[in-house]
Design a protein around this motif. Sequence first.
Motif, PDB file in Angstrom:
ATOM      1  N   PHE A  52       4.225  -2.901   3.514  1.00 50.68           N
ATOM      2  CA  PHE A  52       4.473  -4.124   2.751  1.00 50.68           C
ATOM      3  C   PHE A  52       4.289  -5.329   3.658  1.00 50.68           C
ATOM      4  CE2 PHE A  52       7.127  -7.580   1.241  1.00 50.68           C
ATOM      5  CZ  PHE A  52       6.823  -7.628  -0.111  1.00 50.68           C
ATOM      6  N   SER A  53       3.631  -6.334   3.142  1.00 51.83           N
ATOM      7  CA  SER A  53       3.514  -7.614   3.850  1.00 51.83           C
ATOM      8  C   SER A  53       3.512  -8.733   2.823  1.00 51.83           C
ATOM      9  CB  SER A  53       2.243  -7.665   4.703  1.00 51.83           C
ATOM     10  OG  SER A  53       1.084  -7.580   3.889  1.00 51.83           O
ATOM     11  N   GLY A  54       4.015  -9.871   3.220  1.00 57.48           N
ATOM     12  CA  GLY A  54       4.086 -10.983   2.293  1.00 57.48           C
ATOM     13  C   GLY A  54       4.115 -12.321   3.002  1.00 57.48           C
ATOM     14  N   PHE A  73      13.397   0.595   7.772  1.00 50.01           N
ATOM     15  CA  PHE A  73      12.282  -0.332   7.837  1.00 50.01           C
ATOM     16  C   PHE A  73      11.718  -0.309   9.252  1.00 50.01           C
ATOM     17  CE2 PHE A  73      14.987  -1.648   4.405  1.00 50.01           C
ATOM     18  CZ  PHE A  73      14.097  -2.003   3.404  1.00 50.01           C
ATOM     19  N   ASP A  74      10.523   0.250   9.381  1.00 54.34           N
ATOM     20  CA  ASP A  74       9.872   0.365  10.675  1.00 54.34           C
ATOM     21  C   ASP A  74       8.903  -0.796  10.863  1.00 54.34           C
ATOM     22  OD1 ASP A  74       8.978   1.394  13.087  1.00 54.34           O
ATOM     23  OD2 ASP A  74       7.428   2.601  12.137  1.00 54.34           O
ATOM     24  N   GLN A  97       0.856  -1.183   0.000  1.00 59.99           N
ATOM     25  CA  GLN A  97       0.000   0.000   0.000  1.00 59.99           C
ATOM     26  C   GLN A  97       0.898   1.241   0.000  1.00 59.99           C
ATOM     27  OE1 GLN A  97      -2.658   0.308   3.337  1.00 59.99           O
ATOM     28  NE2 GLN A  97      -3.786   2.041   2.480  1.00 59.99           N
ATOM     29  N   LEU A  98       0.743   2.091  -1.035  1.00 59.52           N
ATOM     30  CA  LEU A  98       1.572   3.281  -1.196  1.00 59.52           C
ATOM     31  C   LEU A  98       0.774   4.533  -0.854  1.00 59.52           C
ATOM     32  CD1 LEU A  98       3.338   2.483  -4.602  1.00 59.52           C
ATOM     33  CD2 LEU A  98       4.119   1.955  -2.295  1.00 59.52           C
ATOM     34  N   HIS A 112       6.604  -8.457   7.288  1.00 51.25           N
ATOM     35  CA  HIS A 112       5.876  -7.183   7.193  1.00 51.25           C
ATOM     36  C   HIS A 112       6.790  -6.045   7.636  1.00 51.25           C
ATOM     37  CE1 HIS A 112       5.400  -7.142  11.614  1.00 51.25           C
ATOM     38  NE2 HIS A 112       5.125  -8.434  11.489  1.00 51.25           N
ATOM     39  N   TYR A 113       6.593  -4.881   7.039  1.00 49.89           N
ATOM     40  CA  TYR A 113       7.339  -3.690   7.436  1.00 49.89           C
ATOM     41  C   TYR A 113       6.670  -2.452   6.862  1.00 49.89           C
ATOM     42  CZ  TYR A 113       9.458  -3.866   2.725  1.00 49.89           C
ATOM     43  OH  TYR A 113       9.666  -3.892   1.367  1.00 49.89           O
ATOM     44  N   ARG A 114       7.074  -1.317   7.404  1.00 49.98           N
ATOM     45  CA  ARG A 114       6.717  -0.002   6.862  1.00 49.98           C
ATOM     46  C   ARG A 114       8.017   0.685   6.471  1.00 49.98           C
ATOM     47  NH1 ARG A 114       3.810  -0.414  11.498  1.00 49.98           N
ATOM     48  NH2 ARG A 114       5.308   0.913  12.585  1.00 49.98           N
ATOM     49  N   ALA A 115       8.022   1.291   5.299  1.00 52.82           N
ATOM     50  CA  ALA A 115       9.234   1.966   4.824  1.00 52.82           C
ATOM     51  C   ALA A 115       8.842   3.207   4.043  1.00 52.82           C
ATOM     52  CB  ALA A 115      10.080   1.024   3.958  1.00 52.82           C
TER      53      ALA A 115
END
Length: 420
Positions: free
Chosen positions: A129-131, A158-159, A109-110, A197-200
């Motif tokens: 991002f998740s996978g 990467f949070d 999701q951007l 999973h992460y937020r960047a």
Amino acid sequence: MRGRQSLIMKYFAAVALVWLGCALAWVVLGATLVHRSGETSGELTTEVDKLWGPPLSQSPPTATYEQPERVRQKTTTLTAQGRSEEQWVERDVVKTLTLPLASSDLRAQLRLQHRQKGLLWFATYGVDFSGKYEFVNDTKTEQLVQTGFPLEAGGSVFDGFGIEDEHGAPRPYRVVENVALFSESLAPGKKLAFRVHYRARGRSSFRYAVTEGTGRVEHFVLKMSTDFADVNFPSGTLSPSRHAASANAWSGEWRFDSLVANAGIGVELPQKLNPGPLASRITFFAPVGLLFFMFVAAVLGAARGTKLHPMHYLFIGCAFFAFHLLFAYTVDHLPLELAFALASVVSVLLVVSYGRLFLGLTRATLLLGVPQLLYLVLFSATFFWQGYTGLAVAVGAVLTLFVMMQMTGRARWDAAAQPQ
């Protein structure tokens, strides 16, 4: 007769000299803007990358295991007599082999956020991002599998990064050279499933290298959503299997049952008009607008018996130049549209207020103000609509020719050519 022709030639030579001088001034100003933008572009890009992050390119994970093998190699030795002898020797080596990636189920999701630095706008974004990945042990023995999930180097942050098993329990991992690693023994034919999973944050584009490190993927799904509708796919990337856009959002899905390809998945974020490059393009185009203006003013003035002096053209050219000068140095302090409007109003007021002194307010507005609005303001405004500037100039040239021909078709040019 010769004296009249000589005066006419001197008149047009003086007007041409005025136009040439203005054109040179615009070339200098345009070069200055290009230098300002180009000189700071690299520095500003580096600053934005440090503050927000570079363009992200995520690669798939890999799962490897070590397998000892005895290999037979041919060697050459030198005898005491100086002769070379060949012989075969056997030795044990350890090979690193890769398990196949059985499935990938990904979400991205951007969220777009434009940021301005100096004369440039940058399209920055945040990504969630998740996978879910699955590897399969396709060997006949139990293997100690080391799984690595690559993390983008070069200042990326990467949070909330985490790795979990298929039941949601956290997996311990360590990060070595920008790769998150964990190990697990895997029985023959069994699958290794885990979630990441992460937020960047990044800039300009987001990419996923589908087959990097694996060469082939099975049962691949990537669902992406954005909070902007203007999505572009870089050349050399895979187009989505399906996608849809609304007024302020976009969603797409890439789905492959089995894929062997070198191309990846990529999305480029929409770019705003950059003030520096925009101002330089408008400035370099300015001589064309002034040429149109001079043509119209000269034709209408001659047809109506009001021929402007070359000094009039000089001051009017300076007023045209004032538009670009003011726009160039206010655009990095004011919003783009406001800086353009301010420069337009100031330039038109300069021309009309000057023209009223020798033409009167009404004639100055019609003969000078209206052409200036058309060939300075309107022509410059077409640069806001990327891809339509050339068409606008072509249409404007044809319409100008038509209007001039209709307005001056009954003019007595012999009388208009008499020296005043």
